[in-house]
Design an enzyme around this catalytic site. Structure first.
Site, PDB file in Angstrom:
ATOM      1  N   THR A 196       0.829  -1.215   0.000  1.00 38.40           N
ATOM      2  CA  THR A 196       0.000   0.000   0.000  1.00 38.40           C
ATOM      3  C   THR A 196       0.862   1.263   0.000  1.00 38.40           C
ATOM      4  OG1 THR A 196      -0.269   0.160   2.412  1.00 38.40           O
ATOM      5  CG2 THR A 196      -1.837  -1.215   1.220  1.00 38.40           C
ATOM      6  N   LEU A 242      -2.860   4.778  -0.437  1.00 37.04           N
ATOM      7  CA  LEU A 242      -4.283   4.456  -0.474  1.00 37.04           C
ATOM      8  C   LEU A 242      -4.416   2.968  -0.128  1.00 37.04           C
ATOM      9  CD1 LEU A 242      -6.687   6.220  -0.909  1.00 37.04           C
ATOM     10  CD2 LEU A 242      -6.498   5.871  -3.362  1.00 37.04           C
ATOM     11  N   HIS A 243      -4.451   2.678   1.180  1.00 38.10           N
ATOM     12  CA  HIS A 243      -4.326   1.294   1.645  1.00 38.10           C
ATOM     13  C   HIS A 243      -5.478   0.400   1.186  1.00 38.10           C
ATOM     14  CE1 HIS A 243      -1.231   2.719   4.453  1.00 38.10           C
ATOM     15  NE2 HIS A 243      -2.074   3.648   4.849  1.00 38.10           N
ATOM     16  N   ASP A 244      -6.676   0.690   1.699  1.00 38.98           N
ATOM     17  CA  ASP A 244      -7.777  -0.274   1.577  1.00 38.98           C
ATOM     18  C   ASP A 244      -8.261  -0.531   0.146  1.00 38.98           C
ATOM     19  OD1 ASP A 244      -7.618  -0.550   4.289  1.00 38.98           O
ATOM     20  OD2 ASP A 244      -9.321   0.749   4.733  1.00 38.98           O
TER      21      ASP A 244
END
Ligand SMILES: [Ca+2]
Length: 313
Positions: A196, A242-244
């Protein structure tokens, strides 16, 4: 191919919001059976509210949203307002939701849905601490073998920690829950910080969201603007990770990602390294692989997909 059925388990969170929007923008490939809220980035009342704000932003007030566990299995809740702001969704000015919260508890919804759907047809997408999922697995062990796949955001190996020097936030908040899920035997794909942190919202990528000139595009640009400040300060990076949304993007195009099928274990006892995901990346133990641990992403391809899909909402 019929769309893939998923349950999004989440603690929104600006990046959770983008992950949900990407799923709801892709009905040909993804059917969101429901969204289950968990305490994490902010307390449960806010994550349950934010999930509904995001559904309404997407024009999908029909998606059932269930509130789940308000605290980790055996610990006090740790939150992350320092990253996500007081509301968890700081940045855009979005109206309070009108759509209701469902009456059933998230854990019951997860159990009932996995029992009702054909075995191997429901994918779980945890984007926060794993409390709801672990509680469901503990209460109803029969559902574990019915899970098609768990694709989750959490952990880190080469990037090590973000909430402590050793641990990533989602795993750190409820390490016992993560331990239960990682040992469950269900097929798992993990999006750690290692990947991420390669999905950075640069100025050009943020401008592309804003240039959609839609309520969704503008809200996403404002959300990433907000939590970018934190990461720029902390990591000196050119934008916020922008992890998720990596979880949703993996469902849409797994070829954007690469990783290794390895053993990943969670530290649950040490004060120093609590919540660390010990990933046997170099395969130096004989511990059996239990997860596909993602290490790399085609970031340009990821942002092209995301922008194109958000434009559909
Ligand atoms: Ca999250």
């Amino acid at each position: 191919m019929p769309p893939r059925k998923i349950i999004i388990d989440t603690d929104p969170g600006q990046d959770d919001a983008v992950a949900i929007l990407l799923a709801l923008a892709s009905p040909d490939e993804i059917e969101v059976l429901g969204i289950t809220a968990v305490a994490g980035n902010v307390p449960l009342p806010l994550t349950a509210k934010n999930a509904r704000i995001v559904c309404e932003l997407a024009g999908r007030p029909d998606v059932p949203v269930h509130a789940g566990c308000d605290a980790p299995i055996g610990r006090k809740l740790v939150t992350a307002e320092h990253v996500h702001g007081k509301t968890g969704l700081d940045g855009p000015d979005l109206p309070d939701p009108v759509m209701p919260l469902q009456e059933a508890h998230a854990v019951d919804f997860i159990i009932d849905t996995l029992r009702a759907q054909a075995p191997g047809t429901v994918t779980l997408c945890p984007l926060g601490p794993l409390t709801n999922i672990a509680t469901a697995f503990t209460r109803a062990p029969d559902i574990v073998s019915r899970v098609q796949e768990i694709v989750l955001m959490g952990g880190a190996y080469f990037e090590v920690g973000n909430i402590t020097p050793a641990a990533e936030f989602n795993i750190y908040v409820d390490p016992e829950a993560a331990d239960i899920v990682f040992k469950s035997g269900a097929p798992i794909v993990i999006m750690p910080l290692d990947v991420t942190h390669k999905a950075l919202v640069t100025k050009a990528r943020n401008d592309a969201f804003r240039a959609l000139r839609t309520p969704v595009g503008i809200a996403v640009a404002q959300m990433t603007d907000f939590f970018e400040r934190f990461d720029k300060e902390k990591y000196g990076s050119e934008g916020a990770p922008l992890h998720d949304p990596c979880v949703t993007a993996y469902l849409l195009n797994p070829d954007l990602f690469s990783g290794r099928h390895i053993n990943v274990a969670v530290e649950t006892t040490s004060d120093l390294t609590l919540g660390m995901t010990v990933a046997d990346w170099w395969r130096v133990t004989d511990r059996a692989p239990n997860a596909l641990f993602i290490g790399d992403i085609d970031a340009d391809g990821f942002f092209a997909l995301l922008t194109e899909r958000l434009a559909r909402l």
